[in-house]
Design a protein around this motif. Structure first.
Motif, short mmCIF file in Angstrom:
data_model
loop_
_atom_site.label_atom_id
_atom_site.label_comp_id
_atom_site.label_asym_id
_atom_site.label_seq_id
_atom_site.Cartn_x
_atom_site.Cartn_y
_atom_site.Cartn_z
N ILE A 24 0.87 -1.17 0.00
CA ILE A 24 0.00 0.00 0.00
C ILE A 24 0.92 1.23 0.00
CG2 ILE A 24 -1.85 1.23 1.19
CD1 ILE A 24 -2.58 -1.66 0.33
N SER A 25 0.77 2.08 -1.03
CA SER A 25 1.62 3.25 -1.16
C SER A 25 0.89 4.34 -1.93
CB SER A 25 2.91 2.88 -1.89
OG SER A 25 3.74 3.99 -2.06
N GLU A 26 1.18 5.59 -1.61
CA GLU A 26 0.57 6.72 -2.30
C GLU A 26 1.07 6.84 -3.74
OE1 GLU A 26 -1.87 8.88 -1.21
OE2 GLU A 26 -2.02 7.47 0.46
N ILE A 27 2.36 6.57 -3.94
CA ILE A 27 2.96 6.63 -5.28
C ILE A 27 3.55 5.27 -5.61
CG2 ILE A 27 3.45 9.10 -5.16
CD1 ILE A 27 6.36 8.34 -4.50
N ALA A 28 3.82 5.06 -6.88
CA ALA A 28 4.39 3.79 -7.31
C ALA A 28 5.79 3.62 -6.72
CB ALA A 28 4.46 3.72 -8.83
N PRO A 29 6.03 2.53 -5.99
CA PRO A 29 7.34 2.34 -5.37
C PRO A 29 8.40 1.94 -6.40
CG PRO A 29 5.94 0.46 -4.93
CD PRO A 29 5.10 1.47 -5.66
N SER A 30 9.63 2.36 -6.15
CA SER A 30 10.73 1.97 -7.05
C SER A 30 11.21 0.57 -6.67
CB SER A 30 11.88 2.97 -6.93
OG SER A 30 12.49 2.86 -5.66
N ASN A 31 11.94 -0.04 -7.57
CA ASN A 31 12.49 -1.37 -7.31
C ASN A 31 13.35 -1.37 -6.05
OD1 ASN A 31 11.24 -2.16 -9.63
ND2 ASN A 31 13.09 -2.46 -10.82
N LYS A 32 14.20 -0.35 -5.93
CA LYS A 32 15.11 -0.25 -4.78
C LYS A 32 14.32 -0.13 -3.48
CE LYS A 32 19.18 0.35 -2.92
NZ LYS A 32 20.00 -0.79 -2.66
N ASP A 33 13.24 0.67 -3.48
CA ASP A 33 12.42 0.82 -2.28
C ASP A 33 11.78 -0.51 -1.87
OD1 ASP A 33 12.97 3.53 -2.23
OD2 ASP A 33 11.10 4.10 -3.23
N VAL A 34 11.28 -1.24 -2.84
CA VAL A 34 10.62 -2.52 -2.55
C VAL A 34 11.63 -3.53 -2.01
CG1 VAL A 34 9.40 -4.49 -3.56
CG2 VAL A 34 8.77 -2.17 -4.20
N ILE A 35 12.80 -3.60 -2.62
CA ILE A 35 13.83 -4.53 -2.16
C ILE A 35 14.25 -4.20 -0.73
CG2 ILE A 35 16.22 -5.26 -2.51
CD1 ILE A 35 15.65 -5.12 -5.54
N THR A 36 14.44 -2.91 -0.44
CA THR A 36 14.81 -2.48 0.91
C THR A 36 13.71 -2.84 1.92
OG1 THR A 36 16.09 -0.67 -0.02
CG2 THR A 36 15.53 -0.51 2.30
N LEU A 37 12.47 -2.60 1.55
CA LEU A 37 11.34 -2.91 2.42
C LEU A 37 11.24 -4.41 2.70
CD1 LEU A 37 8.91 -1.51 3.82
CD2 LEU A 37 7.60 -2.00 1.77
N LEU A 38 11.39 -5.23 1.66
CA LEU A 38 11.36 -6.69 1.85
C LEU A 38 12.52 -7.16 2.72
CD1 LEU A 38 10.41 -8.01 -1.71
CD2 LEU A 38 9.02 -8.13 0.35
N SER A 39 13.68 -6.58 2.49
CA SER A 39 14.87 -6.94 3.26
C SER A 39 14.66 -6.69 4.75
CB SER A 39 16.07 -6.16 2.75
OG SER A 39 17.20 -6.40 3.55
N ARG A 40 14.10 -5.54 5.08
CA ARG A 40 13.84 -5.20 6.48
C ARG A 40 12.76 -6.10 7.08
NH1 ARG A 40 13.62 1.21 5.69
NH2 ARG A 40 15.84 1.55 5.37
N LYS A 41 11.69 -6.30 6.34
CA LYS A 41 10.55 -7.07 6.83
C LYS A 41 10.91 -8.54 7.08
CE LYS A 41 5.98 -7.57 7.36
NZ LYS A 41 5.16 -6.86 8.32
#
Length: 109
Positions: A24-41
């Motif tokens: 869920i995001s206001e704007i389309a997430p970048s690949n780098k943002d998604v990878i970082t988010l998955l890595s943390r989660k």
């Protein structure tokens, strides 16, 4: 940005987890943002994640992502092919590091 509805399936042939999730995001997430988010989660290194795609619908704040998660960077590199863009980015990063070292060396002298 938050992750919801994570579904993992194990692929024993390629020794990886295949992940499908919603972001869920206001704007389309970048690949780098998604990878970082998955890595943390999931508490895994960013180098062990291969993002397959980010899919969204017009006007929606919900994005579906697909990714493959490996045990290590070596395992990922053994199975996944690198795209031309990924190879170019690695070259650019290597050149930037070289330049930074060169400038630092010149400053010391």
């Amino acid at each position: 940005m938050e992750i919801k509805d994570i579904r993992e399936t194990k692929n024993l042939v390629f020794d990886r987890k295949e992940l499908t999730a919603k972001i869920i995001s206001e704007i389309a997430p970048s690949n780098k943002d998604v990878i970082t988010l998955l890595s943390r989660k999931l508490s895994i290194p960013e180098e062990a994640i291969k993002l397959k795609g980010i899919y969204g619908e017009f006007g929606s704040k919900e994005f579906k992502i697909k990714a493959n998660i490996y045990q290590s960077k070596e395992g990922k590199n053994k199975i996944e092919k690198k795209t031309k863009k990924e190879i170019e980015n690695e070259k650019k990063e290597a050149e930037a590091i070289k330049e930074a070292k060169k400038v630092e060396k010149e400053k010391k002298e």
